[in-house]
Design an enzyme around this catalytic site. Structure first.
Site, PDB file in Angstrom:
ATOM      1  N   LYS A 240       0.728  -1.539  -0.071  1.00  0.00           N
ATOM      2  CA  LYS A 240      -0.544   0.230  -0.007  1.00  0.00           C
ATOM      3  C   LYS A 240       0.948   0.979  -0.051  1.00  0.00           C
ATOM      4  O   LYS A 240       1.464   1.712   1.142  1.00  0.00           O
ATOM      5  CB  LYS A 240      -0.496   0.108   0.967  1.00  0.00           C
ATOM      6  CG  LYS A 240      -2.242   1.150   1.203  1.00  0.00           C
ATOM      7  CD  LYS A 240      -2.283   1.776   1.795  1.00  0.00           C
ATOM      8  CE  LYS A 240      -1.794   3.130   2.544  1.00  0.00           C
ATOM      9  NZ  LYS A 240      -1.988   4.285   1.622  1.00  0.00           N
TER      10      LYS A 240
ATOM     11  N   GLY B 212       7.107   4.361   8.110  1.00  0.00           N
ATOM     12  CA  GLY B 212       5.835   5.429   8.995  1.00  0.00           C
ATOM     13  C   GLY B 212       6.586   6.477  10.216  1.00  0.00           C
ATOM     14  O   GLY B 212       7.376   6.593  11.256  1.00  0.00           O
TER      15      GLY B 212
ATOM     16  N   THR C 144       5.423   6.802  14.463  1.00  0.00           N
ATOM     17  CA  THR C 144       5.894   5.967  15.360  1.00  0.00           C
ATOM     18  C   THR C 144       4.383   5.840  15.852  1.00  0.00           C
ATOM     19  O   THR C 144       3.574   4.478  16.297  1.00  0.00           O
ATOM     20  CB  THR C 144       6.274   6.954  16.696  1.00  0.00           C
ATOM     21  OG1 THR C 144       7.945   7.262  16.079  1.00  0.00           O
ATOM     22  CG2 THR C 144       6.623   5.496  17.698  1.00  0.00           C
TER      23      THR C 144
ATOM     24  N   GLY D 107       3.365   3.365  13.753  1.00  0.00           N
ATOM     25  CA  GLY D 107       3.727   2.131  14.112  1.00  0.00           C
ATOM     26  C   GLY D 107       3.422   0.975  15.690  1.00  0.00           C
ATOM     27  O   GLY D 107       3.095  -0.163  14.749  1.00  0.00           O
TER      28      GLY D 107
ATOM     29  N   GLU E  27       9.876   0.665  10.846  1.00  0.00           N
ATOM     30  CA  GLU E  27      10.987   1.557  10.218  1.00  0.00           C
ATOM     31  C   GLU E  27       9.576   3.112  11.090  1.00  0.00           C
ATOM     32  O   GLU E  27       9.290   3.295   9.620  1.00  0.00           O
ATOM     33  CB  GLU E  27      11.196   1.256   9.199  1.00  0.00           C
ATOM     34  CG  GLU E  27      12.814   2.083   8.878  1.00  0.00           C
ATOM     35  CD  GLU E  27      12.825   3.134   8.555  1.00  0.00           C
ATOM     36  OE1 GLU E  27      12.361   4.279   9.331  1.00  0.00           O
ATOM     37  OE2 GLU E  27      12.515   4.242   7.223  1.00  0.00           O
TER      38      GLU E  27
ATOM     39  N   CYS F 240      13.415  10.259   7.398  1.00  0.00           N
ATOM     40  CA  CYS F 240      13.347  10.063   9.124  1.00  0.00           C
ATOM     41  C   CYS F 240      14.819  10.195   9.960  1.00  0.00           C
ATOM     42  O   CYS F 240      14.922  10.448  10.831  1.00  0.00           O
ATOM     43  CB  CYS F 240      12.570   8.231   8.434  1.00  0.00           C
ATOM     44  SG  CYS F 240      13.078   7.271   7.677  1.00  0.00           S
TER      45      CYS F 240
ATOM     46  N   GLU G 191       9.217  15.116  16.245  1.00  0.00           N
ATOM     47  CA  GLU G 191      10.314  14.969  14.290  1.00  0.00           C
ATOM     48  C   GLU G 191      10.140  15.902  13.780  1.00  0.00           C
ATOM     49  O   GLU G 191       7.770  15.951  13.688  1.00  0.00           O
ATOM     50  CB  GLU G 191      10.099  13.495  13.865  1.00  0.00           C
ATOM     51  CG  GLU G 191      10.079  13.305  12.565  1.00  0.00           C
ATOM     52  CD  GLU G 191       9.576  11.321  11.849  1.00  0.00           C
ATOM     53  OE1 GLU G 191       9.111  11.329  12.401  1.00  0.00           O
ATOM     54  OE2 GLU G 191      10.859  11.362  11.475  1.00  0.00           O
TER      55      GLU G 191
HETATM   56  P1  NDP Z   1       1.228   8.423   8.502  1.00  0.00           P
HETATM   57  O1  NDP Z   1       2.178   6.986   9.297  1.00  0.00           O
HETATM   58  O2  NDP Z   1       0.494   8.181   8.710  1.00  0.00           O
HETATM   59  O3  NDP Z   1       2.016   7.190   7.065  1.00  0.00           O
HETATM   60  C1  NDP Z   1       2.491   5.889   6.790  1.00  0.00           C
HETATM   61  C2  NDP Z   1       1.512   5.391   5.767  1.00  0.00           C
HETATM   62  O4  NDP Z   1       1.108   4.599   6.701  1.00  0.00           O
HETATM   63  C3  NDP Z   1       0.684   5.932   4.723  1.00  0.00           C
HETATM   64  O5  NDP Z   1       0.790   4.908   3.818  1.00  0.00           O
HETATM   65  C4  NDP Z   1      -0.361   5.670   5.180  1.00  0.00           C
HETATM   66  O6  NDP Z   1      -1.572   6.732   4.369  1.00  0.00           O
HETATM   67  C5  NDP Z   1      -0.643   4.429   6.179  1.00  0.00           C
HETATM   68  N1  NDP Z   1      -1.245   4.811   7.638  1.00  0.00           N
HETATM   69  C6  NDP Z   1      -2.008   5.658   7.810  1.00  0.00           C
HETATM   70  N2  NDP Z   1      -2.155   4.976   9.020  1.00  0.00           N
HETATM   71  C7  NDP Z   1      -2.439   3.734   9.102  1.00  0.00           C
HETATM   72  C8  NDP Z   1      -2.976   2.848  10.088  1.00  0.00           C
HETATM   73  N3  NDP Z   1      -3.967   3.325  10.921  1.00  0.00           N
HETATM   74  N4  NDP Z   1      -2.855   1.223   9.869  1.00  0.00           N
HETATM   75  C9  NDP Z   1      -2.038   1.402   8.436  1.00  0.00           C
HETATM   76  N5  NDP Z   1      -1.702   1.828   7.828  1.00  0.00           N
HETATM   77  C10 NDP Z   1      -1.899   2.939   7.923  1.00  0.00           C
HETATM   78  O7  NDP Z   1       2.358   8.908   8.486  1.00  0.00           O
HETATM   79  P2  NDP Z   1       1.780  10.309   7.841  1.00  0.00           P
HETATM   80  O8  NDP Z   1       1.905  10.565   6.330  1.00  0.00           O
HETATM   81  O9  NDP Z   1       0.632  11.036   8.299  1.00  0.00           O
HETATM   82  O10 NDP Z   1       2.785  11.756   8.354  1.00  0.00           O
HETATM   83  C11 NDP Z   1       3.428  11.816   9.569  1.00  0.00           C
HETATM   84  C12 NDP Z   1       3.878  11.697  10.411  1.00  0.00           C
HETATM   85  O11 NDP Z   1       4.960  11.205  10.255  1.00  0.00           O
HETATM   86  C13 NDP Z   1       4.925  12.705   9.259  1.00  0.00           C
HETATM   87  O12 NDP Z   1       5.081  13.899   9.822  1.00  0.00           O
HETATM   88  C14 NDP Z   1       6.613  12.411   9.983  1.00  0.00           C
HETATM   89  O13 NDP Z   1       6.809  12.888  11.255  1.00  0.00           O
HETATM   90  C15 NDP Z   1       6.388  11.008  10.395  1.00  0.00           C
HETATM   91  N6  NDP Z   1       6.579  10.514   8.949  1.00  0.00           N
HETATM   92  C16 NDP Z   1       7.648   9.581   9.561  1.00  0.00           C
HETATM   93  C17 NDP Z   1       8.310   8.021   8.194  1.00  0.00           C
HETATM   94  C18 NDP Z   1       9.715   7.654   8.405  1.00  0.00           C
HETATM   95  O14 NDP Z   1      10.000   7.313   7.676  1.00  0.00           O
HETATM   96  N7  NDP Z   1       9.992   7.432   9.158  1.00  0.00           N
HETATM   97  C19 NDP Z   1       7.551   8.471   7.135  1.00  0.00           C
HETATM   98  C20 NDP Z   1       6.891   9.659   6.792  1.00  0.00           C
HETATM   99  C21 NDP Z   1       5.475  10.115   7.697  1.00  0.00           C
HETATM  100  P3  NDP Z   1      -2.033   7.370   4.249  1.00  0.00           P
HETATM  101  O15 NDP Z   1      -0.622   7.740   3.810  1.00  0.00           O
HETATM  102  O16 NDP Z   1      -3.019   6.603   2.734  1.00  0.00           O
HETATM  103  O17 NDP Z   1      -2.957   7.612   5.159  1.00  0.00           O
END
Ligand code: NDP
Length: 491
Positions: free
Chosen positions: A196, A248, A250, A253, A270, A304, A401
């Site tokens: 996804k 994505g 924390t 996660g 991660e 990240c 972050e």
């Molecule tokens: P998310 O953790 O929400 O998104 C990461 C992925 O998870 C996306 O594909 C998202 O879908 C999906 N997702 C969202 N909610 C769920 C759920 N309940 N169950 C399973 N999958 C889910 O990050 P955000 O995009 O909201 O970013 C928010 C903050 O997260 C950022 O400001 C940053 O601080 C951090 N972040 C960290 C990352 C890293 O690499 N460590 C990467 C991205 C964000 P969708 O995008 O469709 O909502």
């Protein structure tokens, strides 16, 4: 003042040059008006009958309609992956390797098209998608293709076996590269996947579906379900998955961890980071300035492992900040497709709002903010490169972050104090050390609670090198031989 410094100062006071624009052609990529889901080797309409629009963050221009997968669509993809697994897992490993090699080669052949798509959909500068994301994505497939028929040597005497269907959820900061980090090792080990992509950046994953067709990946081996967070949640909840890998925030996660509690499904997380980039007074200062800029302004700071906390030895603080501000004044913010651009668009309005809120908290809490003068485009979502000085460890900008082009500067006097401050965070993903003493790098690396520690460099990646976190930055490793382990069971 040395001759070089004098010259740099003259150049800086002369103002920034106006570069002639050098725009990469967007004609190289054509998007469909609408993209369905990629399930069982073909594009299918979503049973949810629901769609959303993906836009370019630099212009707010709609790029394509994307299927929003509901629970039935996710179940269909998992079933297809299960069916695909029955065949794929019995293939001769060397035949699986050929498929991965084909994907790698096609990624190289279509690199320009995919780089333009990545910059259009995600907002990152073309020089980064062209020179970093695409070459690294291809390198990952080459690397894991090499392992596919050598698993017995990677884990001698342990009889490695694939897990089955892997659910993989990736974020929007490196859409294609994170896809490669997830799909390449999973396939090399004989698993099939349901991936996804993030809601705001689905296009390169959908173009990757076409790469899979071209590479003759058998039906069901790679499935792509687009949608928002709820699609990700359906995927994790689906009882047919044998493995979950997530990159994505924390927060999400932890939600996934709760969802999987009590289920026999291995998980790799991660998550976020708040890396310390630690600069000692004996380092090559101009080199460190380049590393600091790369560490925090690369990909608009949507990284990240970004070096978002600069820890500077007190004796060189003023000199370093001066040099840094001068360097920041030469960064070019603007059109992601312009080859001169250093800082592109912020990925979404929601992310921009989050950056603005945290930056405001920084000034309210008493830190001193600096942004070089720069004109931001009127349409789209933008944020100027920013540094905060006089930052206290308790400030939100030193703890949370920000995921944007914002650097917080703190000071230290001794190596012990540097270690203590660097570790004073709930995260533990990466760190950087700048010093001429190799022994000090090793001493520090031993004490830093971070999965990756860079010495006199930053943000350097190689598919052979494992990557992952400590503490709330997650667990499990991606990349290298370690990255295979997450997709195997042992008999
Ligand atoms: P998310 O953790 O929400 O998104 C990461 C992925 O998870 C996306 O594909 C998202 O879908 C999906 N997702 C969202 N909610 C769920 C759920 N309940 N169950 C399973 N999958 C889910 O990050 P955000 O995009 O909201 O970013 C928010 C903050 O997260 C950022 O400001 C940053 O601080 C951090 N972040 C960290 C990352 C890293 O690499 N460590 C990467 C991205 C964000 P969708 O995008 O469709 O909502």
């Amino acid at each position: 003042m040395g001759a070089v410094e004098k010259q740099q100062r003259t150049l800086a006071t002369a103002g920034t040059w106006e570069y002639a624009p050098s725009i990469e052609s967007r004609e190289i990529v054509t998007f469909e008006d609408r993209y369905g889901l990629f399930i069982g080797g073909e594009e299918v309409a979503p049973r949810s009958r629901s769609w959303f629009t993906t836009v370019s963050p630099s212009t707010e221009e709609p790029l394509a309609e994307i299927a929003q997968a509901g629970p039935k669509d996710v179940a269909r993809a998992v079933d297809a992956a299960r069916e695909g697994f029955e065949a794929w897992s019995t293939w001769k490993p060397s035949e699986r390797a050929k498929v991965l090699f084909r994907i790698a080669r096609i990624l190289q052949e279509r690199a320009r098209e995919l780089a333009v798509a990545e910059s259009l959909d995600g907002g990152k500068p073309i020089k980064e998608s062209r020179d970093v994301d695409l070459p690294l994505a291809a390198a990952h497939f080459f690397y894991y293709a090499g392992w596919a028929d050598k698993l017995e040597y990677a884990f001698p005497g342990r009889r490695p076996r694939p897990l089955g269907v892997a659910a993989q959820i990736v974020p929007w900061n490196f859409p294609l590269l994170m896809l490669a980090w997830k799909i390449a090792p999973a396939l090399a080990c004989g698993n099939t996947v349901v991936l996804k992509p993030a809601e705001t950046t689905p296009l390169t994953a959908l173009l990757f579906a076409d790469v899979c067709r071209q590479a003759q990946v058998p039906p069901g081996v790679v499935n792509i379900v687009t949608g928002d967070g709820s699609t990700g949640a359906h995927l994790v909840r689906n009882g047919g998955v044998d493995k979950v890998a997530f990159t994505g925030s924390t927060e999400v996660g932890k939600a996934i961890q709760r969802e999987l509690a009590g289920r026999d499904v291995p998980l790799t997380l991660e998550l976020g980071g708040k890396a310390a980039n630690i600069v000692f007074d004996d380092c090559a200062l101009d080199q460190a300035v380049e590393g600091i800029v790369n560490g925090i302004y690369f990909n608009q700071g949507h990284v990240c492992c970004a070096g978002s906390r600069l820890l500077v030895q007190e004796s060189i603080h003023d000199q370093l900040v001066r040099k840094l501000k001068r360097r920041m004044s030469t960064l070019r913010v603007g059109d992601p497709l312009d080859k001169n651009t250093d800082i592109g668009a912020i990925n979404s309005k929601a992310q921009l709002d989050r950056i603005v809120e945290l930056v405001e908290s920084g000034t309210e809490e008493g830190a001193e903010v600096y942004q070089p003068p720069c004109r931001l485009p009127e349409k789209g979502w933008w944020f100027a490169p920013t540094i905060f000085t006089n930052v206290a460890q308790s400030h939100r900008i030193a703890q949370e972050e920000i995921f944007g082009p914002v650097l917080s500067v703190l000071t230290f006097r001794t190596p012990d104090e540097a270690v203590e401050k660097a570790n004073n965070t709930m995260y533990g993903l990466s760190a950087g050390i700048w010093t001429e003493k190799g022994s000090r790098i090793l001493w520090m690396a031993d004490r830093l609670r971070a999965g990756v520690v860079w010495g006199n460099t930053f943000n350097r990646f190689d598919p052979a090198s494992p990557f992952g976190g400590y503490k709330e930055s997650g667990f499990g490793r991606e990349g290298g031989r370690h990255g295979l382990e997450a997709y195997l069971r042992f008999e």
